[in-house]
Design a protein around this motif. Structure first.
Motif, PDB file in Angstrom:
ATOM      1  N   LYS A 193      60.737  56.976  37.347  1.00  0.00           N
ATOM      2  CA  LYS A 193      61.201  56.538  38.223  1.00  0.00           C
ATOM      3  C   LYS A 193      60.712  55.546  39.677  1.00  0.00           C
ATOM      4  O   LYS A 193      61.106  55.171  40.846  1.00  0.00           O
ATOM      5  CB  LYS A 193      62.154  57.322  39.168  1.00  0.00           C
ATOM      6  N   ASP A 215      69.827  53.866  32.455  1.00  0.00           N
ATOM      7  CA  ASP A 215      67.931  54.519  32.872  1.00  0.00           C
ATOM      8  C   ASP A 215      66.735  53.947  32.916  1.00  0.00           C
ATOM      9  O   ASP A 215      66.947  52.673  33.197  1.00  0.00           O
ATOM     10  CB  ASP A 215      68.606  55.463  31.516  1.00  0.00           C
ATOM     11  N   TYR A 216      65.710  54.940  33.113  1.00  0.00           N
ATOM     12  CA  TYR A 216      64.701  54.426  33.409  1.00  0.00           C
ATOM     13  C   TYR A 216      63.624  54.554  32.220  1.00  0.00           C
ATOM     14  O   TYR A 216      62.332  54.198  31.932  1.00  0.00           O
ATOM     15  CB  TYR A 216      64.161  55.402  34.547  1.00  0.00           C
ATOM     16  N   TYR A 228      60.412  56.537  31.520  1.00  0.00           N
ATOM     17  CA  TYR A 228      61.220  57.355  32.298  1.00  0.00           C
ATOM     18  C   TYR A 228      60.478  58.325  33.706  1.00  0.00           C
ATOM     19  O   TYR A 228      61.156  58.882  34.284  1.00  0.00           O
ATOM     20  CB  TYR A 228      61.627  58.418  31.731  1.00  0.00           C
ATOM     21  N   LEU A 261      70.892  62.539  35.961  1.00  0.00           N
ATOM     22  CA  LEU A 261      69.704  61.458  36.044  1.00  0.00           C
ATOM     23  C   LEU A 261      69.304  62.053  37.963  1.00  0.00           C
ATOM     24  O   LEU A 261      68.373  61.755  38.109  1.00  0.00           O
ATOM     25  CB  LEU A 261      69.809  60.382  36.031  1.00  0.00           C
ATOM     26  N   TYR A 262      70.454  63.300  38.151  1.00  0.00           N
ATOM     27  CA  TYR A 262      70.125  63.154  40.087  1.00  0.00           C
ATOM     28  C   TYR A 262      70.866  64.142  40.279  1.00  0.00           C
ATOM     29  O   TYR A 262      72.101  64.431  40.390  1.00  0.00           O
ATOM     30  CB  TYR A 262      70.224  61.849  41.107  1.00  0.00           C
TER      31      TYR A 262
END
Length: 472
Positions: A223, A215-216, A221, A261-262
């Motif tokens: 990107k 994850d980020y 969080y 996430l995407y």
């Protein structure tokens, strides 16, 4: 004499660094500042990096994040500014026309003395590589950084090194591989064959893939720092370039399948917002009153243009119903003539930051998988991925089904989807063997030697083992 002086200076700095602890703050400033006063053409930009910087986690992290700040504080390579890969790559191919001032990139008239080739396309990525090599060496010596942070920083350093080498090898062909921070050793390295450079790129990316978190969380969080899937996305692109269709499909799928996430942004106007659903990796702005330098440079406020505008050929390639034509392209007029400009970034200048510079995004991964699937003769899978991009743009499903027709359709979709982003068009034409035909017809000065940039004269003078590319 100048070279001797620089080498002596290097020795002195190394010696002093053994017994004087240079303040951490100075080291970090030297790493993150985009000011040109820190640039020295004969020595790395970041000689102030010492072991003391890696005595605590906060300063060690700042060394890594300082690379991103330097990228965005620059006017070249990754910045989106006028000497960046995005703009000069667009001029070099058939995406952008140049106005008012001449451009060796636009005219395909580069020489080994072109300063932008030397400082922005050659030296700048090598400076980032040097910093990554320092990080990798110093991390191993540090006893005050947790294993979790060490893994993250090692993964980021290897990712950035691979990222820089990807652009170096696709721009110059064979390039020297610098894998340590010994400047004297690296100063007379021979050019490594393209295959060896790609082997190093894939090795670094696989390590990054294993080391980075999923994850980020470490970037709150946002990107703006690579994670595992950023490495996957670049691996998918690298394997596509290497024509390893299976691996390209595997790594693209890894990103596409992470729907947490995407996701493709259904609204084209939101794709380039900071931390958009589609973003895989972005760079945050560092300059006051700006969002992205792409927005600042691309958005035209008067006619005729003072810098660059989209080529008529590119604009005419869009179907009238294509929503990318509506959302991502705007125009200015002087009452008689019309000039078109990229409008992917909507903000030219503003204090409030709503857009980040997009480095990698999900749409590319769908197109990578579509091309790889076509080459693997999974035509249905290729159609499904291609239609994801077409439908988002308001276009109907593709009607083509044969291998050659699908590849042609995918190449066109890459052109329309990824225009003026990170030299995708130029690299696509080269890797698919179409550059000489397409650019030969579009640009009067194009010849076969233009598939590679010249090795800078300064590098040839500095390194007796360096050789020049054909035609320069």
């Amino acid at each position: 004499m100048k070279t001797i002086y620089i080498l002596l200076k290097k020795k002195i700095i190394q010696a002093i660094g053994v017994w004087i602890l240079i303040p951490i703050s100075i080291g970090i400033i030297g790493l993150s500042c985009g000011c040109e006063s820190f640039v020295e053409t004969e020595s790395p930009k970041n000689e102030l990096v010492t072991a003391s910087v890696f005595e605590n986690e906060a300063s060690a992290v700042s060394v890594v994040t300082g690379i991103y700040s330097r990228m965005m504080g620059s006017i070249g390579f990754a910045s989106g500014h006028y000497q960046s890969v995005t703009i000069q790559g667009g001029l070099y191919a058939d995406e952008l026309d140049r106005y008012r001032a001449t451009s060796a990139f636009y005219e395909n008239a580069l020489t080994a003395d072109e300063s932008a080739v030397n400082s922005r396309w050659w030296q700048e990525p090598y400076q980032y590589i040097y910093t990554c090599n320092v990080i990798l060496e110093k991390l191993n010596l540090s006893e005050n950084i947790s294993d979790v942070v060490k893994k993250q920083l090692e993964g980021e350093a290897k990712f950035i090194r691979a990222f820089c080498y990807f652009y170096l090898v696709n721009t110059f062909g064979d390039v020297p591989l610098h894998l340590n921070s010994d400047y004297l050793e690296n100063s007379d390295k021979e050019r490594s064959p393209v295959n060896d450079v790609y082997n190093q790129i894939t090795s670094d990316l696989k390590d990054a893939h294993n080391l980075l978190p999923e994850d980020y969380i470490l970037s709150n969080y946002e990107k703006t720092r690579p994670n595992k899937y950023v490495a996957s996305a670049l691996l998918a692109r690298v394997y596509l370039y290497l024509e390893d269709w299976h691996q390209a499909e595997v790594f693209a799928s890894e990103v596409i399948n992470n729907t947490t996430l995407y996701a493709l942004e259904p609204d084209l106007s939101k794709v380039f917002l900071k931390n958009s659903h589609e973003a895989i990796w972005q760079l945050a702005p560092v300059n006051p009153h700006l969002n992205t330098k792409e927005g600042f440079r691309f958005i035209l406020t008067s006619a005729p243009p003072r810098t660059q505008a989209l080529t008529e050929n590119l604009v005419n390639a869009f179907n009238d119903t294509d929503q990318r034509l509506v959302n991502w392209i705007k125009s200015v007029t002087d009452g008689e003539n019309i000039w078109y400009y990229p409008y992917k970034y909507k903000i030219r200048a503003a204090d409030e930051v709503t857009e980040y510079s997009m480095v990698m995004r999900l749409a590319e991964q769908y197109l990578i998988r579509a091309e790889a699937s076509t080459q693997n003769e999974d035509f249905l899978g290729a159609q499904m991925d291609l239609n994801k991009i077409r439908n988002r743009a308001g276009l109907d499903d593709t009607l083509v089904s044969s291998k050659e027709e699908l590849l042609t359709a995918i190449y066109k979709e890459r052109r329309l989807e990824l225009f003026t982003e990170w030299a995708h068009r130029w690299f696509d034409l080269k890797r698919t063997g179409r550059a000489n035909v397409v650019l030969g017809n579009a640009k009067p000065n194009w010849d076969d030697n233009d598939n590679l940039f010249p090795i800078p004269t300064e590098e040839l003078l500095r390194n007796s083992k360096m050789t020049q590319n054909p035609g320069y």
